[in-house]
Design a protein around this motif. Structure first.
Motif, PDB file in Angstrom:
ATOM      1  N   HIS A   1      47.829  49.105  39.900  1.00  0.00           N
ATOM      2  CA  HIS A   1      48.802  49.196  41.152  1.00  0.00           C
ATOM      3  C   HIS A   1      48.625  48.464  42.532  1.00  0.00           C
ATOM      4  CE1 HIS A   1      50.338  52.001  38.166  1.00  0.00           C
ATOM      5  NE2 HIS A   1      51.503  51.523  38.449  1.00  0.00           N
ATOM      6  N   GLY A   2      48.085  47.382  42.101  1.00  0.00           N
ATOM      7  CA  GLY A   2      47.668  46.623  43.583  1.00  0.00           C
ATOM      8  C   GLY A   2      46.287  46.987  44.215  1.00  0.00           C
ATOM      9  N   ARG A   3      45.479  48.228  43.333  1.00  0.00           N
ATOM     10  CA  ARG A   3      44.240  48.661  44.227  1.00  0.00           C
ATOM     11  C   ARG A   3      43.061  48.651  43.185  1.00  0.00           C
ATOM     12  NH1 ARG A   3      44.478  52.304  48.566  1.00  0.00           N
ATOM     13  NH2 ARG A   3      46.505  52.506  49.429  1.00  0.00           N
ATOM     14  N   VAL A   4      41.908  48.319  43.982  1.00  0.00           N
ATOM     15  CA  VAL A   4      40.671  48.134  43.164  1.00  0.00           C
ATOM     16  C   VAL A   4      40.272  49.436  42.839  1.00  0.00           C
ATOM     17  CG1 VAL A   4      38.277  47.281  43.119  1.00  0.00           C
ATOM     18  CG2 VAL A   4      40.193  46.146  44.178  1.00  0.00           C
ATOM     19  N   ARG A   5      40.323  49.814  41.359  1.00  0.00           N
ATOM     20  CA  ARG A   5      39.989  51.085  41.060  1.00  0.00           C
ATOM     21  C   ARG A   5      38.515  51.315  40.573  1.00  0.00           C
ATOM     22  NH1 ARG A   5      43.600  54.071  43.055  1.00  0.00           N
ATOM     23  NH2 ARG A   5      45.780  53.659  42.390  1.00  0.00           N
ATOM     24  N   ALA A   6      37.873  50.250  40.128  1.00  0.00           N
ATOM     25  CA  ALA A   6      36.388  50.214  40.100  1.00  0.00           C
ATOM     26  C   ALA A   6      35.851  48.892  40.077  1.00  0.00           C
ATOM     27  CB  ALA A   6      36.118  51.092  38.597  1.00  0.00           C
ATOM     28  N   ILE A   7      34.613  48.762  40.190  1.00  0.00           N
ATOM     29  CA  ILE A   7      33.837  47.414  40.079  1.00  0.00           C
ATOM     30  C   ILE A   7      32.416  47.710  39.315  1.00  0.00           C
ATOM     31  CG2 ILE A   7      32.892  45.467  41.161  1.00  0.00           C
ATOM     32  CD1 ILE A   7      34.982  45.817  43.519  1.00  0.00           C
ATOM     33  N   GLY A   8      32.023  46.788  38.429  1.00  0.00           N
ATOM     34  CA  GLY A   8      30.813  47.162  37.605  1.00  0.00           C
ATOM     35  C   GLY A   8      30.804  46.125  36.549  1.00  0.00           C
ATOM     36  N   THR A   9      29.673  46.460  35.591  1.00  0.00           N
ATOM     37  CA  THR A   9      29.624  45.704  34.313  1.00  0.00           C
ATOM     38  C   THR A   9      30.147  46.419  33.360  1.00  0.00           C
ATOM     39  OG1 THR A   9      27.564  46.855  33.951  1.00  0.00           O
ATOM     40  CG2 THR A   9      27.269  44.584  35.176  1.00  0.00           C
ATOM     41  N   HIS A  10      30.474  45.866  32.105  1.00  0.00           N
ATOM     42  CA  HIS A  10      30.986  46.549  31.156  1.00  0.00           C
ATOM     43  C   HIS A  10      30.402  48.078  30.929  1.00  0.00           C
ATOM     44  CE1 HIS A  10      32.964  47.130  27.275  1.00  0.00           C
ATOM     45  NE2 HIS A  10      31.568  46.983  26.866  1.00  0.00           N
ATOM     46  N   ASN A  11      29.092  47.902  30.598  1.00  0.00           N
ATOM     47  CA  ASN A  11      28.415  49.176  30.298  1.00  0.00           C
ATOM     48  C   ASN A  11      28.352  50.255  31.643  1.00  0.00           C
ATOM     49  OD1 ASN A  11      27.569  48.566  27.836  1.00  0.00           O
ATOM     50  ND2 ASN A  11      25.950  47.353  28.494  1.00  0.00           N
ATOM     51  N   GLU A  12      28.357  49.722  32.850  1.00  0.00           N
ATOM     52  CA  GLU A  12      28.729  50.458  34.002  1.00  0.00           C
ATOM     53  C   GLU A  12      29.918  51.132  33.905  1.00  0.00           C
ATOM     54  OE1 GLU A  12      25.578  48.210  37.137  1.00  0.00           O
ATOM     55  OE2 GLU A  12      27.863  47.991  37.280  1.00  0.00           O
ATOM     56  N   LEU A  13      30.919  50.242  33.767  1.00  0.00           N
ATOM     57  CA  LEU A  13      32.452  50.920  33.702  1.00  0.00           C
ATOM     58  C   LEU A  13      32.648  51.843  32.822  1.00  0.00           C
ATOM     59  CD1 LEU A  13      34.156  47.708  35.107  1.00  0.00           C
ATOM     60  CD2 LEU A  13      33.830  49.638  36.395  1.00  0.00           C
ATOM     61  N   LEU A  14      32.010  51.632  31.531  1.00  0.00           N
ATOM     62  CA  LEU A  14      32.275  52.588  30.290  1.00  0.00           C
ATOM     63  C   LEU A  14      31.932  53.932  31.017  1.00  0.00           C
ATOM     64  CD1 LEU A  14      31.322  50.593  27.033  1.00  0.00           C
ATOM     65  CD2 LEU A  14      33.773  51.285  27.836  1.00  0.00           C
ATOM     66  N   GLY A  15      30.763  54.113  31.602  1.00  0.00           N
ATOM     67  CA  GLY A  15      30.469  55.413  32.335  1.00  0.00           C
ATOM     68  C   GLY A  15      31.198  55.981  33.297  1.00  0.00           C
ATOM     69  N   THR A  16      31.866  54.980  33.962  1.00  0.00           N
ATOM     70  CA  THR A  16      32.221  55.383  35.525  1.00  0.00           C
ATOM     71  C   THR A  16      33.797  55.342  35.590  1.00  0.00           C
ATOM     72  OG1 THR A  16      31.987  53.192  36.310  1.00  0.00           O
ATOM     73  CG2 THR A  16      30.284  54.812  36.935  1.00  0.00           C
ATOM     74  N   SER A  17      34.553  54.608  34.752  1.00  0.00           N
ATOM     75  CA  SER A  17      35.973  54.511  34.959  1.00  0.00           C
ATOM     76  C   SER A  17      36.712  54.726  33.626  1.00  0.00           C
ATOM     77  CB  SER A  17      36.380  52.829  35.242  1.00  0.00           C
ATOM     78  OG  SER A  17      37.679  52.785  35.279  1.00  0.00           O
ATOM     79  N   GLU A  18      37.544  55.955  34.015  1.00  0.00           N
ATOM     80  CA  GLU A  18      38.511  56.156  32.676  1.00  0.00           C
ATOM     81  C   GLU A  18      39.515  55.383  32.404  1.00  0.00           C
ATOM     82  OE1 GLU A  18      38.488  59.285  31.434  1.00  0.00           O
ATOM     83  OE2 GLU A  18      40.331  58.779  30.261  1.00  0.00           O
TER      84      GLU A  18
END
Ligand code: ATP
Length: 565
Positions: A533-550
């Protein structure tokens, strides 16, 4: 413009000279009639009359050519300027207007300028001379008849001016309806397969029929207004002739006028009627041209895309700053509907950044903002440390290679599509890049090779082939920053693999920002930006985001990024 003025001036001189010659003719005819009555020799007078007639005809021919030539070159200039401006309008204008209407302004409205010039400007110049000359001669011959003529003609001209007052608005209306029609027709034909497949041909015909009818009604309105002038025009000629014949005959009978003088007077009166008739046409042509001009200037008054740019950096300075940086960027296509809000991220030089998110999250908008198709409402975007609003757009865009969503192609040849950003590249490089995107074999099947036409919007290529052609174009141009908007959406897995290999081969001197909808493209990125929705929810690598971003986990789980959930 100077050439127009020179030609117009010459046409005006010829027009006035022809008018001057025509004024001598009635005098000669009068002399001939008197000579016949007196039994005097005629041949000198007759030859003089023939010579004047011939000279008048030659001058009129030259004047006609010069005038038409000028009119054509005015249309040429108007079209050239309008096209130049049309190609530089802000992007939002193309979204809010019908392309067909813009086309009709170039093709049809400019044509109306021609008539205004020929009928409205130069003809009346010669006409005024004839009018004044003929009227003076008439007044000298018989002031009473001259006053009567002026009264009859003046009344009718005043009435006709009143009638044509509305014509300008009516022509504007007619041309606007014509613009609506071409706009709608253009859109309908470009989506003809959608219309056919949905059985909507009859409805499209009905809608276009209504547009045709609206153009017809507007045209009839203008014709009605124009037609009202015609009887007045007829009346002027007939009424003045009848009145002058009646009153003139009486004045001959009472000895105030000779027959030769009356004939001369009538000949001058007929000359006088010429410019009056021209004035009727001129008023209509000028009114029509003003209506059309209003539509042309409406476009020309829209400031060009870069009109308000304040350039702080004419060139991109050498810098070690990140390739791209979004700082608290805000943007909305409409004021109260933000599409991007507080967007901040950095793209390092030579890195691969993937942007993911659901449909409508604002991913394509983000790339369009780097291209400066639109400007931010707040915050800033920097390219190599420079706010992009301070760069000339040509400099900014020369740094970017953009593959749009759905990879639109331009009509033309394979070569024209490939070399759009790099016109000078060799044939060899073209084939090499076609090889890289696995398109060489396909183009080899074309007898004309690189010169094969790909049809309007690349219709003769498949969606995947068009996409590969677009990728080939940016690979060929080798800009420092590649902006790729779902470049593999139409590719099969084999071609997607080929694309991945080509992307990996781009080297450290090229930075890539890619809007991706497939996990395969995203996995190897240096950083992934999750947009929601127009906002950055998370930034990271694939492995990082798998752990941090629902949200990322969910998107990755479905393997399909960028489609509605
Ligand atoms: N020219 C436009 N005028 C008005 N609204 C627009 C325009 N272009 C896009 N939008 C709106 O802006 C929002 C973001 O669109 P955008 O195309 O950037 O999304 P996206 O994330 O790329 O979507 P997708 O994955 O479906 O391509 C959407 O709600 C869209 O309807």
């Amino acid at each position: 413009m100077r050439e127009h003025r020179r030609l117009l001036g010459a046409a005006a001189v010829f027009s006035m000279a022809a008018a001057g010659l025509s004024l001598v003719q009635p005098v000669l005819v009068g002399r001939i009639i008197t000579a016949v009555g007196d039994g005097a020799p005629l041949s000198g007078l007759v030859w003089a009359l023939v010579a004047f007639l011939a000279a008048g005809a030659i001058l009129a021919t030259i004047q006609y050519y010069l005038l038409q030539r000028t009119a054509e070159s005015v249309v040429l200039t108007a079209r050239t300027e309008l096209i130049g401006h049309l190609l530089r309008l802000p992007m939002s204008e193309y979204r809010s207007r019908h392309v067909g209407d813009l086309v009709s302004r170039v093709a049809s409205d400019t044509t109306l300028l021609r008539a205004a010039l020929t009928d409205g400007l130069v003809e009346p110049l010669g006409g005024i001379l004839v009018l004044v000359g003929a009227l003076t001669a008439m007044a000298l011959l018989d002031p009473v008849l001259a006053v009567i003529t002026v009264l009859v003609v003046g009344t009718v001209v005043a009435a006709s001016l009143h009638v044509t007052r509305r014509l300008r608005a009516l022509i504007f209306e007619t041309q606007s309806r014509l613009g609506d029609l071409t706009g709608d027709l253009n859109q309908t034909l470009s989506a003809i397969s959608v219309i056919r497949a949905n059985g909507a041909t009859d409805r499209a015909q009905a809608r276009l029929g209504a547009r045709v009818r609206a153009a017809f009604d507007a045209g009839v309105g203008a014709a009605r207004s124009g037609a009202a002038v015609q009887p007045l025009r007829q009346v002027t000629g007939h009424a003045s002739l009848l009145v002058i014949l009646g009153v003139g005959g009486y004045r001959v009978a009472t000895g105030h006028l000779t027959v030769a003088e009356l004939v001369t007077f009538i000949l001058f009166m007929l000359l006088f009627m010429g410019p009056v008739n021209t004035a009727f046409t001129a008023v209509q042509s000028v009114a029509a041209a003003l209506g059309a001009l209003q539509r042309i200037t409406e476009i020309e008054q829209i400031p060009a895309e870069d009109a308000a740019d304040i350039i702080t950096h004419p060139t991109l300075p050498a810098s070690s700053a990140p390739m791209v940086e979004f700082r608290d960027a805000r943007f909305g296509y409409r004021p109260a509907h933000p599409v991007l809000d507080s967007v901040s991220f950095t793209v390092a030089r030579g890195s691969r950044t993937a942007i993911v998110g659901l449909s409508g999250a604002g991913k394509s908008t983000l790339l369009a903002l780097v291209e400066r198709f639109y400007d931010l409402d707040g915050g800033r975007i920097e390219l190599a440390g420079v706010n992009i609003t301070g760069l000339p757009r040509t400099v900014l865009r020369s740094q970017l290679g953009y593959v749009e969503q759905n990879a639109p192609a331009i009509s033309g040849t394979v070569r024209e599509n490939l070399t759009l950003a790099a016109p000078e590249v060799t044939e060899e490089l073209c084939w090499a890049v076609l090889d890289t995107v696995n398109l060489r074999d396909r183009i080899d099947t074309e007898a004309e090779g690189l010169n094969a036409q790909i049809g309007e919007h690349g219709i003769r290529l498949s969606g995947g082939e068009r996409q590969r052609l677009a990728i080939a174009r940016v690979l060929l141009a080798r800009p420092p920053l590649l902006l790729l908007d779902e470049p593999t959406s139409s590719l099969d897995s084999r071609n997607e693999e080929i694309f991945q290999t080509a992307l990996e081969a781009t080297g450290a001197d090229q930075t890539v920002v890619i809007v991706a909808h497939r996990l395969a493209t995203v996995k190897n990125a240096d950083q992934i930006i999750v947009l929601d929705h127009g906002r950055v929810r998370a930034i990271g690598t694939h492995n990082e985001l798998l752990g941090t971003s629902e949200l990322y986990r969910e998107l990755a789980h479905h393997q399909l990024i960028g489609t509605p959930n």
